[in-house]
Design an enzyme around this catalytic site. Structure first.
Site, PDB file in Angstrom:
ATOM      1  N   GLU A  26      71.402  31.699  42.600  1.00  0.00           N
ATOM      2  CA  GLU A  26      70.565  30.686  41.928  1.00  0.00           C
ATOM      3  C   GLU A  26      71.075  29.259  42.136  1.00  0.00           C
ATOM      4  OE1 GLU A  26      70.943  29.601  37.864  1.00  0.00           O
ATOM      5  OE2 GLU A  26      72.150  31.371  37.376  1.00  0.00           O
ATOM      6  N   LYS A  87      65.030  21.590  35.954  1.00  0.00           N
ATOM      7  CA  LYS A  87      65.370  22.983  35.655  1.00  0.00           C
ATOM      8  C   LYS A  87      64.073  23.793  35.626  1.00  0.00           C
ATOM      9  CE  LYS A  87      66.939  25.736  31.742  1.00  0.00           C
ATOM     10  NZ  LYS A  87      67.277  25.654  30.319  1.00  0.00           N
ATOM     11  N   VAL A 107      67.650  31.936  36.139  1.00  0.00           N
ATOM     12  CA  VAL A 107      67.650  33.366  36.429  1.00  0.00           C
ATOM     13  C   VAL A 107      66.215  33.872  36.574  1.00  0.00           C
ATOM     14  CG1 VAL A 107      68.191  35.653  35.465  1.00  0.00           C
ATOM     15  CG2 VAL A 107      69.905  33.821  35.390  1.00  0.00           C
ATOM     16  N   ASP A 139      63.528  30.793  19.818  1.00  0.00           N
ATOM     17  CA  ASP A 139      64.074  30.465  21.135  1.00  0.00           C
ATOM     18  C   ASP A 139      64.658  31.691  21.827  1.00  0.00           C
ATOM     19  OD1 ASP A 139      65.165  29.393  23.404  1.00  0.00           O
ATOM     20  OD2 ASP A 139      66.216  27.758  22.402  1.00  0.00           O
ATOM     21  N   SER A 141      65.083  33.154  25.778  1.00  0.00           N
ATOM     22  CA  SER A 141      64.969  32.759  27.188  1.00  0.00           C
ATOM     23  C   SER A 141      63.926  33.589  27.926  1.00  0.00           C
ATOM     24  CB  SER A 141      66.314  32.933  27.883  1.00  0.00           C
ATOM     25  OG  SER A 141      66.175  32.675  29.265  1.00  0.00           O
ATOM     26  N   ALA A 142      63.176  32.910  28.800  1.00  0.00           N
ATOM     27  CA  ALA A 142      62.209  33.597  29.668  1.00  0.00           C
ATOM     28  C   ALA A 142      62.917  34.559  30.627  1.00  0.00           C
ATOM     29  CB  ALA A 142      61.385  32.573  30.448  1.00  0.00           C
ATOM     30  N   ASP A 143      64.235  34.410  30.766  1.00  0.00           N
ATOM     31  CA  ASP A 143      65.000  35.354  31.607  1.00  0.00           C
ATOM     32  C   ASP A 143      64.779  36.794  31.151  1.00  0.00           C
ATOM     33  OD1 ASP A 143      66.097  33.102  32.794  1.00  0.00           O
ATOM     34  OD2 ASP A 143      68.148  33.436  32.044  1.00  0.00           O
ATOM     35  N   LYS A 160      76.836  34.439  27.385  1.00  0.00           N
ATOM     36  CA  LYS A 160      77.749  33.627  26.565  1.00  0.00           C
ATOM     37  C   LYS A 160      77.413  33.787  25.091  1.00  0.00           C
ATOM     38  CE  LYS A 160      78.995  29.795  29.494  1.00  0.00           C
ATOM     39  NZ  LYS A 160      78.011  29.411  30.507  1.00  0.00           N
TER      40      LYS A 160
HETATM   41  N1  PSU Z   1      73.845  30.837  30.797  1.00  0.00           N
HETATM   42  C1  PSU Z   1      75.025  30.529  31.362  1.00  0.00           C
HETATM   43  N2  PSU Z   1      75.039  29.691  32.441  1.00  0.00           N
HETATM   44  C2  PSU Z   1      73.889  29.166  32.971  1.00  0.00           C
HETATM   45  C3  PSU Z   1      72.640  29.530  32.370  1.00  0.00           C
HETATM   46  C4  PSU Z   1      72.680  30.354  31.289  1.00  0.00           C
HETATM   47  O1  PSU Z   1      76.052  30.987  30.905  1.00  0.00           O
HETATM   48  O2  PSU Z   1      73.933  28.412  33.954  1.00  0.00           O
HETATM   49  C5  PSU Z   1      71.363  29.006  32.969  1.00  0.00           C
HETATM   50  C6  PSU Z   1      70.746  30.087  33.884  1.00  0.00           C
HETATM   51  O3  PSU Z   1      70.121  29.465  34.991  1.00  0.00           O
HETATM   52  C7  PSU Z   1      69.707  30.715  32.952  1.00  0.00           C
HETATM   53  C8  PSU Z   1      69.238  29.517  32.149  1.00  0.00           C
HETATM   54  O4  PSU Z   1      68.659  31.345  33.633  1.00  0.00           O
HETATM   55  O5  PSU Z   1      70.426  28.761  31.930  1.00  0.00           O
HETATM   56  C9  PSU Z   1      68.572  29.922  30.840  1.00  0.00           C
HETATM   57  O6  PSU Z   1      67.970  28.810  30.252  1.00  0.00           O
HETATM   58  P1  PSU Z   1      66.989  29.010  28.998  1.00  0.00           P
HETATM   59  O7  PSU Z   1      67.875  29.460  27.880  1.00  0.00           O
HETATM   60  O8  PSU Z   1      66.393  27.645  28.765  1.00  0.00           O
HETATM   61  O9  PSU Z   1      65.973  30.021  29.406  1.00  0.00           O
HETATM   62 MN    MN Z   2      64.883  28.530  25.370  1.00  0.00          MN
END
Ligand code: PSU
Ligand code: MN
Length: 304
Positions: A26, A87, A107, A139, A141-143, A160
């Protein structure tokens, strides 16, 4: 049709045609995860490790509105140096293309683009997840939704503890995403090998892992897998030190009223500042470790 939007390097095109192992990487980790020039050095070293273990690396990002699979050294430099890089998650992809912008893929977005290109294995640091306090903020994540529907195996060092790891695992369970521990029974939490939560299945060999991945997709069981590969012991951080920093970062985010897509980058950069160089060194080492496992998985999958 797709060709109009996607640009795959000739090396990756021929590797895929010949069923050679390819590993997706990524770009959010480059643009938003690490400072310059450590980010380029790490990204290039990760590619080297993937090659050293018999696979072809394909770093993914969006440049001038094109989905790019297999960035060149110069392109990786560009992602590392410039701070005008958006992003990009699932919802952003069509608009970043339409506006011809540059985007670093999360991701979720990297999984989508890897899958469009036909790449099955993806190596990253940590996945996004259910944030602490999501009961109120919603909240998530879309992941996680991407893991539910896109057929890519994600090798990571867990999640994390800026996140609610327990809720993240519950969400993935509901979505039918297997949580696998590579040589571990405990789901790792990025900087540390422990999280207090168990994985669904422990595997001790790459053969065992690749076999289960193949069976999942042979049966048409859509979606990805989370392969938790703990940070090597010698690079692990002190559990209390890192968690204190995370607590402080969460407090600062709340105070500053941070919301939406800013939350994760804000927390990551605060944690980095609070732990100084220490967390960065751990971060680099765990990604190297994931690159090795991901490359070996891709090699084994290509044999099955
Ligand atoms: N968690 C980490 N390091 C990162 C990310 C998440 O420990 O770099 C990044 C990854 O690219 C992940 C994104 O897909 O943050 C998730 O963001 P969000 O919570 O806004 O979906
Ligand atoms: Mn989010």
């Amino acid at each position: 049709m797709l060709k109009k939007y996607i640009d795959i390097s000739s090396e990756v095109v021929s590797a895929l045609k010949e069923n050679k192992p390819v590993v997706a990487l990524e770009s959010t980790i480059i643009s938003h995860g690490m400072p310059y020039p450590v980010n380029v050095e790490t990204a290039l070293k990760v590619e080297e490790i993937v090659r050293g273990n018999g696979a072809i690396p394909a770093t993914i990002g969006i440049m001038e509105g094109k989905l790019k699979v297999g960035l060149t050294v110069e392109e990786i430099e560009h992602f590392a140096k410039n701070d005008d890089i958006v992003k990009v998650s699932r919802r952003d992809i069509p608009f970043i293309i339409a506006k011809k912008l540059n985007g670093a893929t999360t991701v979720a977005a990297t999984m989508i683009i890897a899958s469009l290109a036909g790449i099955k294995v993806f190596v990253t640091g940590g996945i996004g997840g259910v944030h602490r306090g999501a009961q109120q903020s919603f909240d998530i994540s879309a992941d996680l939704m991407e893991l539910a529907k896109t057929d890519v195996a994600v090798v990571c060092a867990g999640a994390k503890s800026i996140l609610d790891i327990g809720l993240t695992l519950e969400y993935l369970e509901t979505q039918g995403v297997p949580i696998v521990g590579y040589k571990t029974e405990e789901f790792p939490s990025f900087y540390t090998r422990k999280s207090g939560f168990k994985v669904d299945y422990r595997v001790d060999t790459i053969e065992e892992l690749a076999n289960a991945v193949k069976i999942k997709w042979d049966l048409g069981l859509k979606g990805g897998l989370v392969i938790g590969n703990p940070i090597p012991e010698e690079y692990e951080m002190d559990y209390d030190v890192i968690n204190r920093s995370i607590e402080d970062a969460l407090y600062e985010a709340k105070k500053a009223g941070i919301k939406g897509k800013e939350t994760t980058p804000f927390l990551l950069s605060k944690v980095k500042k609070l732990t100084e160089g220490k967390s960065l060194e751990s971060n680099i080492r765990l990604v190297y470790n994931n690159a090795e496992v991901g490359a070996k998985l891709a090699v084994q999958l290509s044999k099955l």
